[in-house]
Design a protein around this motif. Structure first.
Motif, PDB file in Angstrom:
ATOM      1  N   PRO A  91       1.073  -1.233   0.125  1.00  0.00           N
ATOM      2  CA  PRO A  91       0.038   0.063   0.213  1.00  0.00           C
ATOM      3  C   PRO A  91       0.949   1.275  -0.145  1.00  0.00           C
ATOM      4  O   PRO A  91       2.002   1.181   0.724  1.00  0.00           O
ATOM      5  N   SER A  92       0.444   1.910  -0.866  1.00  0.00           N
ATOM      6  CA  SER A  92       1.122   3.287  -0.788  1.00  0.00           C
ATOM      7  C   SER A  92       1.206   4.038   0.329  1.00  0.00           C
ATOM      8  O   SER A  92       1.873   6.033   0.647  1.00  0.00           O
ATOM      9  N   ALA A  93       0.036   4.067   1.219  1.00  0.00           N
ATOM     10  CA  ALA A  93       0.001   5.257   2.691  1.00  0.00           C
ATOM     11  C   ALA A  93      -0.286   4.128   3.502  1.00  0.00           C
ATOM     12  O   ALA A  93      -0.661   2.492   3.456  1.00  0.00           O
ATOM     13  N   PRO A  94      -0.297   4.102   5.102  1.00  0.00           N
ATOM     14  CA  PRO A  94      -0.431   3.756   5.975  1.00  0.00           C
ATOM     15  C   PRO A  94      -1.991   3.156   6.516  1.00  0.00           C
ATOM     16  O   PRO A  94      -2.640   3.838   5.385  1.00  0.00           O
ATOM     17  N   VAL A  95      -2.269   1.762   6.397  1.00  0.00           N
ATOM     18  CA  VAL A  95      -3.708   0.910   6.442  1.00  0.00           C
ATOM     19  C   VAL A  95      -4.315   1.775   7.533  1.00  0.00           C
ATOM     20  O   VAL A  95      -3.843   1.258   8.796  1.00  0.00           O
ATOM     21  N   ASP A  96      -6.278   2.111   7.562  1.00  0.00           N
ATOM     22  CA  ASP A  96      -6.836   2.494   8.510  1.00  0.00           C
ATOM     23  C   ASP A  96      -7.522   1.717   9.076  1.00  0.00           C
ATOM     24  O   ASP A  96      -8.549   1.552   7.934  1.00  0.00           O
ATOM     25  N   CYS A  97      -7.221   1.102   9.750  1.00  0.00           N
ATOM     26  CA  CYS A  97      -8.130   0.177  10.459  1.00  0.00           C
ATOM     27  C   CYS A  97      -9.594   0.637  11.465  1.00  0.00           C
ATOM     28  O   CYS A  97      -9.915  -0.154  11.973  1.00  0.00           O
ATOM     29  N   GLY A  98      -9.085   2.051  11.694  1.00  0.00           N
ATOM     30  CA  GLY A  98     -10.496   3.211  12.109  1.00  0.00           C
ATOM     31  C   GLY A  98     -10.679   2.301  13.964  1.00  0.00           C
ATOM     32  O   GLY A  98      -9.636   2.739  14.021  1.00  0.00           O
ATOM     33  N   ASN A  99     -11.723   1.713  14.128  1.00  0.00           N
ATOM     34  CA  ASN A  99     -12.082   1.182  15.472  1.00  0.00           C
ATOM     35  C   ASN A  99     -11.836  -0.111  15.530  1.00  0.00           C
ATOM     36  O   ASN A  99     -11.892  -0.590  17.087  1.00  0.00           O
ATOM     37  N   ALA A 100     -11.176  -0.879  14.414  1.00  0.00           N
ATOM     38  CA  ALA A 100     -11.390  -1.865  14.256  1.00  0.00           C
ATOM     39  C   ALA A 100     -10.610  -3.672  15.240  1.00  0.00           C
ATOM     40  O   ALA A 100      -9.180  -2.904  14.645  1.00  0.00           O
TER      41      ALA A 100
END
Ligand code: S3P
Length: 437
Positions: A91-100
Motif C-alpha cells: 500500500p502507498s500509505a498507512p492502512v487505517d483500521c479505524g476502530n477495529a
C-alpha cells in the motif's frame, strides 16, 4: 474515521412495548474474514449480507489499497476479485483500521507474511488497545513488528521475513490472536498449531476450509501448514448475534414486548448471552433453525419476562464476551443480584467496558460494584440521567436500551461509533418502538 470529538448524543425515553420483526445487519467477525480470504483467493468471490459498518469497510479499504478490486453491486454485497495468496501489493500509505481490533490484529498476522512493509493505524480507541498479544507470538514465528511504546498501535510490520510455524498456547481466550497466528501460518514454513484455554469463535478455521485451505480444527485447537492456496467461494453472512443482543435484552425488559429477529447467526461460540438471559428467566425461542453458508442460523422470538439476577457461569464468558454491556443493563433492572467474574478482557475492549458500564448505569441510579474481572450488580429501578458511552458502540446501544425502562429520558453521549458495528441501529430501534431522538 479517527477520533470522535464531534460527539453525537442520543436521547432514549421510556417506551410502552416493543413489537416488530427485524433482520439486524451482517455479522462483523464473518464480514472481516470474508473480505480477507476472498482477497487472497484465486478467482472471484461473492459476499452477501456483508456488514456495511465502518469497521468492516475499513478492512475492505485496506485490501483495495493493496491492489484488490472490490465491487459493491448493491449495499451489503461485495464482489471480490481475489489476487491469490501472494498477490497483494504494497500500500502507498498507512492502512487505517479505524476502530477495529479485529481488523488490526488479523491484518498483523496476515501482513507479517508479505514481501512488503506496512503500517497499521487506528482511531483513538484502537490506539490504546494492547497489541503485544499478537506481536509476541508472531515474533516467535519470525515476524518483525514495531509498535509504539508499550505495545500499542501504530504497528509497523516488516515484510520479507521468513516465518516458521509454531505450537502456541494462548494465555487468554482470544479469537483475534488465534486468527492472527493462523493467518501468519498461511505464509510460514511448516506447521502452526494453536491451543486455547477455552474455545473461541472459529470463523477463521471454518472459512479457511470453505475457501479450500487444508486445516484441522476441533474445540480449542487448530492446526495448519503454510504453502497452500485459497479457492474463491461465495460467502453468505448471517445477521450478527451481537447486534441482535440489544433487542433480546430490550424486549425482555420492556413489559408487553414481542420481537422477532430474523436469520440470526447461532454459532455456539457467540450465543452465551442467550443462555445467560434464559438463566435469568428470559422468554426467548428459536424458530426455523437452519444452515446458511455453513453457519447455523435461526429466527429468535423474544417476549417480555421478569428477569432475576444470576451468577453468570464463568464458562459462558468467552461465548458472550461482546454482550456484557447489554447483560449489565438486564442485570441492573432484574430482581436481585448478578455477579460477573472471569471477564477481565472487558477492560481492554473498545473501552474499559466494566468501568464505562458501571459509571453510566450508576448515573442512572443503578448499584454496581466493579471488581477487577467483573462486577456485582444489584437490580433495581433506573432514573433519568446522562450516560457516557465514551465512544464505545456497544456501551452506547446498551444505554439506549436502559433508557427504555428508566423513569425518565436518558441522554447517551458519544454515539457516533455505533456505525462501526451497527449502521442503522437508530432506525431499527425506532421501527420496533424505541423512543430515540
Ligand atoms: C472477535 C473476537 C473477540 C471479539 C471481537 C471480535 C473476532 O475479540 O470481542 O468483537 O472477530 O475474532 P478477542 O479475540 O479479543 O476476544
Amino acid at each position: 474515521m479517527s477520533g470522535n470529538a464531534d460527539a453525537l448524543t442520543w436521547v432514549s425515553s421510556p417506551a410502552e412495548s416493543l413489537r416488530g420483526e427485524i433482520r439486524v445487519p451482517g455479522d462483523k467477525s464473518i464480514s472481516h474474514r470474508a473480505v480477507m480470504f476472498a482477497s487472497l483467493g484465486d478467482g472471484v468471490s461473492h459476499i452477501s449480507g456483508f456488514l456495511e459498518g465502518e469497521d468492516t469497510r475499513a478492512t475492505a479499504r485496506a485490501f483495495a489499497q493493496m491492489g484488490v478490486r472490490i465491487d459493491t453491486p448493491s449495499a451489503s454485497e461485495r464482489v471480490v476479485y481475489g489476487v491469490g495468496i501472494d498477490g497483494l501489493k504494497a500500500p502507498s500509505a498507512p492502512v487505517d483500521c479505524g476502530n477495529a481490533g479485529t481488523g488490526m490484529r488479523l491484518l498483523a498476522g496476515l501482513l507479517a507474511g508479505q514481501t512488503f512493509d506496512t503500517t497499521l493505524i487506528g482511531d483513538e480507541s484502537l490506539s490504546k488497545r494492547p497489541m503485544r498479544r499478537v506481536i509476541d507470538p508472531l515474533a516467535k514465528m519470525g515476524a518483525r513488528i514495531e509498535s509504539s511504546g508499550a505495545g500499542l498501535p501504530p504497528l509497523h510490520i516488516y515484510g520479507g521475513t521468513t516465518l516458521r510455524g509454531i505450537d502456541y498456547t494462548l494465555p487468554v481466550a482470544s479469537a483475534q490472536v488465534k486468527s492472527a497466528l493462523l493467518l501468519a501460518g498461511l505464509y510460514a514454513q511448516g506447521e502452526t498449531q494453536v491451543h486455547e484455554p477455552h474455545p473461541t469463535r472459529d470463523y477463521t478455521e471454518r472459512m479457511l476450509r470453505a475457501f479450500g485451505y487444508p486445516i484441522e480444527f476441533s474445540e480449542g485447537h487448530a492446526r495448519l501448514s503454510g504453502g497452500h492456496r485459497l479457492r474463491a467461494t461465495n460467502v453468505v453472512v448471517p445477521a450478527d448475534f451481537s447486534s441482535a443482543a440489544f433487542f433480546l435484552v430490550a424486549a425482555s425488559i420492556v413489559p408487553g414486548s414481542e420481537l422477532i429477529l430474523r436469520d440470526v447467526g447461532m454459532n455456539p461460540r457467540r450465543t452465551g448471552l442467550l443462555h445467560a438471559l434464559r438463566l435469568m428467566g428470559a422468554d426467548i425461542r428459536e424458530a426455523n433453525a437452519r444452515e446458511a453458508g455453513g453457519e447455523a442460523i435461526a429466527d429468535l422470538v423474544v417476549r417480555y419476562a421478569p428477569l432475576h439476577g444470576i451468577d453468570v457461569p464463568v464458562e459462558l464468558v468467552p461465548d458472550m464476551i461482546d454482550e456484557f454491556p447489554a447483560l449489565f443493563v438486564a442485570a441492573a433492572v432484574a430482581t436481585g443480584t448478578t455477579r460477573v467474574t472471569g471477564a477481565a478482557e472487558l477492560r481492554v475492549k473498545e473501552s474499559d467496558r466494566i468501568a464505562v458500564m458501571a459509571k453510566g448505569l450508576r448515573a442512572l441510579g443503578a448499584r454496581i460494584e466493579e471488581t477487577p474481572d467483573g462486577a456485582i450488580i444489584e437490580g433495581g429501578a433506573l432514573h433519568a440521567g446522562e450516560a457516557d458511552s465514551t465512544g464505545d458502540h456497544r456501551c452506547a446501544m446498551s444505554f439506549c436500551v436502559a433508557g427504555l425502562v428508566a423513569a425518565g429520558s436518558v441522554r447517551v453521549l458519544d454515539c457516533a461509533n455505533v456505525a462501526t458495528s451497527f449502521p442503522g441501529f437508530f432506525e431499527f430501534a425506532k421501527s420496533c418502538g424505541f423512543r430515540l431522538d
